[in-house]
Design a protein around this motif. Structure first.
Motif, short mmCIF file in Angstrom:
data_model
loop_
_atom_site.label_atom_id
_atom_site.label_comp_id
_atom_site.label_asym_id
_atom_site.label_seq_id
_atom_site.Cartn_x
_atom_site.Cartn_y
_atom_site.Cartn_z
N ARG A 65 0.83 -1.21 0.00
CA ARG A 65 0.00 0.00 0.00
C ARG A 65 0.86 1.26 0.00
O ARG A 65 1.97 1.27 0.51
N LEU A 66 0.28 2.31 -0.55
CA LEU A 66 0.90 3.63 -0.52
C LEU A 66 0.12 4.46 0.50
O LEU A 66 -1.07 4.72 0.31
N ILE A 67 0.79 4.84 1.59
CA ILE A 67 0.16 5.55 2.69
C ILE A 67 0.70 6.98 2.72
O ILE A 67 1.88 7.21 2.98
N LEU A 68 -0.16 7.95 2.48
CA LEU A 68 0.22 9.35 2.46
C LEU A 68 0.24 9.93 3.86
O LEU A 68 -0.70 9.74 4.64
N LEU A 69 1.31 10.65 4.20
CA LEU A 69 1.35 11.44 5.43
C LEU A 69 0.90 12.83 5.04
O LEU A 69 1.51 13.48 4.18
N SER A 70 -0.19 13.29 5.65
CA SER A 70 -0.78 14.56 5.24
C SER A 70 -1.40 15.30 6.42
O SER A 70 -2.10 14.69 7.23
N SER A 71 -1.17 16.59 6.47
CA SER A 71 -1.82 17.41 7.50
C SER A 71 -3.33 17.51 7.24
O SER A 71 -4.08 17.90 8.13
N LYS A 72 -3.78 17.13 6.04
CA LYS A 72 -5.20 17.20 5.69
C LYS A 72 -5.96 15.90 5.94
O LYS A 72 -7.16 15.83 5.77
#
Length: 151
Positions: A73-80
Motif C-alpha cells: 500500500r501507498l500511505i500518504l502522510l498529510s496534514s489534511k
C-alpha cells in the motif's frame, strides 16, 4: 516498509530522511524532479556517512514510480488527513509517502494513495518538518509491524 519522497524541495530534509532510513533499516524511494541537485553537498552533510548505508532508488517521475513501485500500500502522510497515524494499522510492505515541503502532493497523487494519515498537532499549528513527520510515523509503523532493528 519504505519511505517514498515525492519531489522534495529541501536537500537537508532528504539527507535527514536518508539518515533516518539507514538507522532504522528502511529503504527510500525518491521521486524526481527535486527542488535541488540530488548530489547537493547539503544533502550529504545532513545525511553524513549514513547515506552509504541506506538502500534508495531514484525515479525520474511520478509515472516511472507508478510503473515500477514496490508491492504494498501507498500511505500518504498529510496534514489534511482525518485518520491519526496511531489509529492506523500499518503493514510491513507499506510505503509511507511524504509530499513536497512547500506544497504536499497534487490531487492526482493523493487519489491513488490507499490511505492517508496525519499527526495530531496542538490547535492553531499547521505542520511539522517533513523529516520529523517521517521519523514519528515510521517509528510507529515499524513498531506495529515488529520491524524496528533489534540490538
Amino acid at each position: 516498509m519504505r519511505l517514498t519522497l515525492f519531489q522534495p524541495d529541501i536537500p537537508q530534509n532528504v539527507g535527514a530522511i536518508l539518515r533516518l532510513a539507514a538507522c532504522l533499516g528502511t529503504a527510500v524511494d525518491l521521486i524526481e524532479p527535486c527542488g535541488f541537485v540530488v548530489d547537493d553537498r547539503r544533502l550529504r552533510r545532513a545525511g553524513m556517512d549514513y547515506i552509504d548505508h541506506v538502500s534508495w532508488q531514484r525515479y525520474e517521475s511520478w509515472g516511472k514510480y507508478q510503473q515500477t513501485k514496490s508491492p504494498g500500500r501507498l500511505i500518504l502522510l498529510s496534514s489534511k488527513a482525518s485518520i491519526s497515524y496511531v489509529d492506523f494499522a500499518f503493514r510491513s510492505d507499506d510505503s509511507l509517502l511524504l509530499g513536497q515541503e512547500s506544497a504536499g502532493v497534487p490531487e492526482l497523487v493523493r487519489d491513488v494513495c490507499d490511505a492517508a494519515v496525519t499527526i495530531p498537532l496542538s490547535p492553531g499549528l499547521r505542520s511539522l518538518n517533513v523529516a520529523l513527520a517521517a521519523a514519528i510515523v515510521l517509528a510507529e509503523a515499524l513498531r506495529q509491524t515488529q520491524g524496528l532493528p533489534r540490538r
